[in-house]
Design a protein around this motif. Structure first.
Motif, short mmCIF file in Angstrom:
data_model
loop_
_atom_site.label_atom_id
_atom_site.label_comp_id
_atom_site.label_asym_id
_atom_site.label_seq_id
_atom_site.Cartn_x
_atom_site.Cartn_y
_atom_site.Cartn_z
N GLN A 1 0.87 -1.18 0.00
CA GLN A 1 0.00 0.00 0.00
C GLN A 1 0.90 1.22 0.00
O GLN A 1 1.85 1.30 0.78
N ASN B 1 -3.34 5.74 0.07
CA ASN B 1 -4.26 5.10 -0.87
C ASN B 1 -4.60 3.70 -0.38
O ASN B 1 -3.74 2.95 0.06
N LYS B 2 -5.87 3.35 -0.49
CA LYS B 2 -6.27 2.01 -0.08
C LYS B 2 -6.09 1.03 -1.22
O LYS B 2 -6.16 -0.18 -1.03
N THR B 3 -5.81 1.55 -2.42
CA THR B 3 -5.56 0.67 -3.55
C THR B 3 -4.21 -0.01 -3.37
O THR B 3 -3.22 0.63 -3.03
N HIS B 4 -4.18 -1.33 -3.60
CA HIS B 4 -2.95 -2.09 -3.42
C HIS B 4 -2.18 -2.16 -4.73
O HIS B 4 -2.76 -2.21 -5.82
#
Length: 418
Positions: A176, A180-183
């Motif tokens: 991460q 951002n919570k996007t991996h």
């Protein structure tokens, strides 16, 4: 006073041999606990060997005088073993091999330094010319999973083992970045990495900057080459030098002594004291200063430890350098590597305490800088950006506070005044 070691692992691992002494901060190992589970599986012969070596060589007398006549059971042995300091431990075959590799400035891995920050496995540095660096992994990335194993509840040792013990060369990392919570997914292949223990940059007005990141078998050679290269560039001897030991966890005693000797004409470098005869030694500088008396400023911080502290104290106590930064870590002990059995395993044992040229022990105390300036830690990559004063790919990840290296600014100011 510091009473525990940082919970970090560095894939860079230092090492030594018996008689060759080790001055190393524990946090750069994959394994940083003196009560490793592998001790529970030791055989009687191994236990007897370890007991003998503790009795003969350990820096403190644990009242084992009668241990040769007592048959310790595993529970008694584990209780005794737990009394050793955090720097003493049993090394299995894999740990020993990794240790030997890194004393020669190399290891097999990804090229990341990871620390548990707020219960998150955070990458705090990425080694130059490593698979991780080439893949685009950045400092401050948070590891979410390794080969689809979630790491949130794992210890540092367990995270390291997932990377080290994987049967696949390619490691699947999920990280991460920022908030951002996007991996982000990375496939990184473990390879042998040749480590640079020394980097340098030209400053201004004929001065130079030398960052020593660790003390391996090659450090003396690398320091000499880097200093010579800077002097050749200017066409005359350096007018001053900044030696950056921040975040340097240590290395071999021999390397620290040799590098210290480069900059000293005379004087004591360090003394060591222990219970057995060969643990008591004094190291002195030989005539010849590579800088011919040009001023030196040394940078230290709370992660400057052991061999790095030996160099800083040698230059400070011999009035050869000014020290700038924050109080150093305070590891004043020396470890020796004692082979066990057929030599495939070993005992890393604290066999001596070291003392600065002024006769002080810095164990648990550290070195006090001449000029105290506290600031956020800087990775080696961040240091290079600051020194060059340029923006490069990835520098947007740096905090603005990191871009003002107040310690380096002060060091340059001190050089200009001498």
């Amino acid at each position: 006073m510091k009473n525990k070691t940082p919970t970090t692992f560095y894939e860079k691992k230092q090492n030594t041999g018996f008689i060759l002494s080790l001055c190393l901060l524990v946090f750069i190992f994959f394994i940083n606990s003196a009560s490793a589970s592998s001790v529970k599986q030791l055989k009687r012969q191994q236990i007897d060997e370890i007991l003998f070596n503790i009795h003969a060589y350990y820096v403190d007398d644990l009242e084992l005088q009668n241990s040769m006549h007592i048959k310790y059971n595993n529970h008694q042995f584990e209780r005794l073993y737990s009394k050793l300091d955090p720097y003493s431990k049993y090394l299995d075959e894999h740990e020993l091999t990794a240790l030997f590799d890194n004393t020669n400035g190399r290891y097999t891995g990804l090229g990341i330094e990871v620390k548990n920050i707020d219960e998150q496995m955070t990458i705090i540095d990425v080694v130059n010319n490593s698979p991780a660096k080439n893949a685009g992994i950045l400092p401050n990335d948070i590891i979410i999973s390794i080969n689809n194993h979630t790491v949130a509840t794992l210890t540092i040792d367990q995270v390291a083992a997932l990377i080290r013990d994987s049967k696949f060369a390619s490691i699947h990392l999920t990280v991460q970045r920022n908030t951002n919570k996007t991996h982000i997914l990375f496939d990184v292949t473990r390879t042998q990495i040749d480590l640079e223990s020394v980097t340098s940059q030209l400053l201004d007005t004929g001065t130079g900057y030398l960052a020593i990141n660790s003390f391996s078998n090659h450090t003396l050679h690398e320091v000499a080459i880097q200093v010579a290269a800077m002097q050749n560039h200017y066409g005359y001897p350096l007018k001053g030098l900044v030696i950056d030991l921040r975040d340097n966890p240590g290395g071999t005693l021999k390397s620290a002594v040799a590098v210290s000797d480069l900059f000293l004409q005379s004087g004591t470098i360090v003394t060591t004291k222990g219970r057995f005869f060969d643990a008591n030694q004094a190291f002195y500088a030989k005539h010849g200063d590579v800088l011919k008396g040009a001023p030196i400023v040394v940078l230290i911080n709370e992660n400057s430890a052991s061999a790095a502290e030996i160099l800083a104290a040698a230059l400070k106590d011999n009035n050869r350098a000014k020290i700038v930064g924050s109080q150093s870590f305070g590891k004043g002990s020396v470890q020796s590597l004692i082979p066990l059995g057929d030599g495939n395993t070993a005992l890393k044992l604290t066999t001596a305490k070291y003392f600065t040229p002024s006769g002080k022990s810095i164990d648990g105390v550290g070195i006090t800088p001449d000029v105290a300036i506290n600031q956020t830690n800087l990775s080696q990559n961040n240091k290079a950006v600051i020194i060059k004063n340029e923006q490069t790919k990835g520098t947007q990840q740096l905090l603005s506070s990191n871009l003002a290296d107040l310690q380096l600014v002060k060091a340059k100011q001190l050089l200009s005044m001498q």
